[in-house]
Design a protein around this motif. Structure first.
Motif, PDB file in Angstrom:
ATOM      1  N   TYR A  25      14.358  30.733   1.512  1.00  0.00           N
ATOM      2  CA  TYR A  25      14.171  29.320   1.832  1.00  0.00           C
ATOM      3  C   TYR A  25      14.966  28.956   3.092  1.00  0.00           C
ATOM      4  O   TYR A  25      14.428  28.375   4.038  1.00  0.00           O
ATOM      5  N   GLU A  38       6.426  27.953   2.488  1.00  0.00           N
ATOM      6  CA  GLU A  38       5.463  27.634   1.427  1.00  0.00           C
ATOM      7  C   GLU A  38       5.418  28.739   0.381  1.00  0.00           C
ATOM      8  O   GLU A  38       5.270  28.469  -0.811  1.00  0.00           O
ATOM      9  N   PHE A  41       7.674  28.573  -2.797  1.00  0.00           N
ATOM     10  CA  PHE A  41       7.370  27.644  -3.877  1.00  0.00           C
ATOM     11  C   PHE A  41       6.052  27.985  -4.561  1.00  0.00           C
ATOM     12  O   PHE A  41       5.179  28.594  -3.964  1.00  0.00           O
ATOM     13  N   SER A  45       5.815  23.669  -8.201  1.00  0.00           N
ATOM     14  CA  SER A  45       7.199  23.404  -7.799  1.00  0.00           C
ATOM     15  C   SER A  45       7.430  21.938  -7.468  1.00  0.00           C
ATOM     16  O   SER A  45       6.536  21.246  -6.985  1.00  0.00           O
ATOM     17  N   LEU A  47      10.515  19.815  -5.361  1.00  0.00           N
ATOM     18  CA  LEU A  47      11.750  19.875  -4.591  1.00  0.00           C
ATOM     19  C   LEU A  47      12.232  18.452  -4.375  1.00  0.00           C
ATOM     20  O   LEU A  47      11.522  17.629  -3.803  1.00  0.00           O
ATOM     21  N   GLU A  48      13.439  18.168  -4.882  1.00  0.00           N
ATOM     22  CA  GLU A  48      14.056  16.860  -4.693  1.00  0.00           C
ATOM     23  C   GLU A  48      15.347  17.035  -3.909  1.00  0.00           C
ATOM     24  O   GLU A  48      16.173  17.868  -4.255  1.00  0.00           O
ATOM     25  N   ARG A  56      11.189  13.986  -1.951  1.00  0.00           N
ATOM     26  CA  ARG A  56      10.619  14.588  -3.150  1.00  0.00           C
ATOM     27  C   ARG A  56       9.244  15.137  -2.781  1.00  0.00           C
ATOM     28  O   ARG A  56       8.377  14.400  -2.311  1.00  0.00           O
ATOM     29  N   GLY A  57       9.062  16.429  -2.986  1.00  0.00           N
ATOM     30  CA  GLY A  57       7.781  17.072  -2.737  1.00  0.00           C
ATOM     31  C   GLY A  57       7.323  17.773  -3.999  1.00  0.00           C
ATOM     32  O   GLY A  57       8.128  18.371  -4.703  1.00  0.00           O
ATOM     33  N   GLU A  58       6.041  17.676  -4.277  1.00  0.00           N
ATOM     34  CA  GLU A  58       5.469  18.321  -5.462  1.00  0.00           C
ATOM     35  C   GLU A  58       4.373  19.280  -5.037  1.00  0.00           C
ATOM     36  O   GLU A  58       3.378  18.861  -4.464  1.00  0.00           O
ATOM     37  N   ILE A  63       5.219  20.296  -0.212  1.00  0.00           N
ATOM     38  CA  ILE A  63       6.604  20.513   0.221  1.00  0.00           C
ATOM     39  C   ILE A  63       6.612  20.990   1.663  1.00  0.00           C
ATOM     40  O   ILE A  63       7.367  20.494   2.502  1.00  0.00           O
ATOM     41  N   ARG A  64       5.754  21.943   1.963  1.00  0.00           N
ATOM     42  CA  ARG A  64       5.673  22.460   3.338  1.00  0.00           C
ATOM     43  C   ARG A  64       5.326  21.352   4.315  1.00  0.00           C
ATOM     44  O   ARG A  64       5.976  21.202   5.352  1.00  0.00           O
ATOM     45  N   GLN A  66       5.624  18.062   4.080  1.00  0.00           N
ATOM     46  CA  GLN A  66       6.659  17.041   4.210  1.00  0.00           C
ATOM     47  C   GLN A  66       7.877  17.573   4.980  1.00  0.00           C
ATOM     48  O   GLN A  66       8.419  16.860   5.831  1.00  0.00           O
TER      49      GLN A  66
END
Length: 73
Positions: A25, A38, A41, A45, A47-48, A56-58, A63-64, A66
């Motif tokens: 990571y 990416e 995850f 996944s 990530l907060e 916060r990404g879901e 996540i990538r 954002q």
């Protein structure tokens, strides 16, 4: 002796796996290698990240996207 019979060995292997994930990571973010990021995850996944980023990404793709946006502004 199997992993099931040695909880200490299982614990150690889990820690090594988590450390490897953290390194992958960090390396991906440092080098802005978004495909590698990416891959760290799973689709499930979450990530907060707390203040000051309040992120916060879901899901791996979200996540990538954002993190890419946050680091290119």
């Amino acid at each position: 002796m199997t992993l099931e019979e040695d909880p200490g060995l299982r614990d150690w292997l889990d820690r090594v796996a988590v450390e490897g994930l953290m390194h992958r990571y960090s390396d991906a973010v440092t080098r802005a290698e978004w495909g590698q990021l990416e891959a760290v995850f799973t689709p499930e996944s979450v990530l907060e990240v707390a203040s000051p980023f309040n992120f916060r990404g879901e899901g791996a793709q979200a996540i990538r996207l954002q993190l890419t946006e946050m680091t290119t502004q």
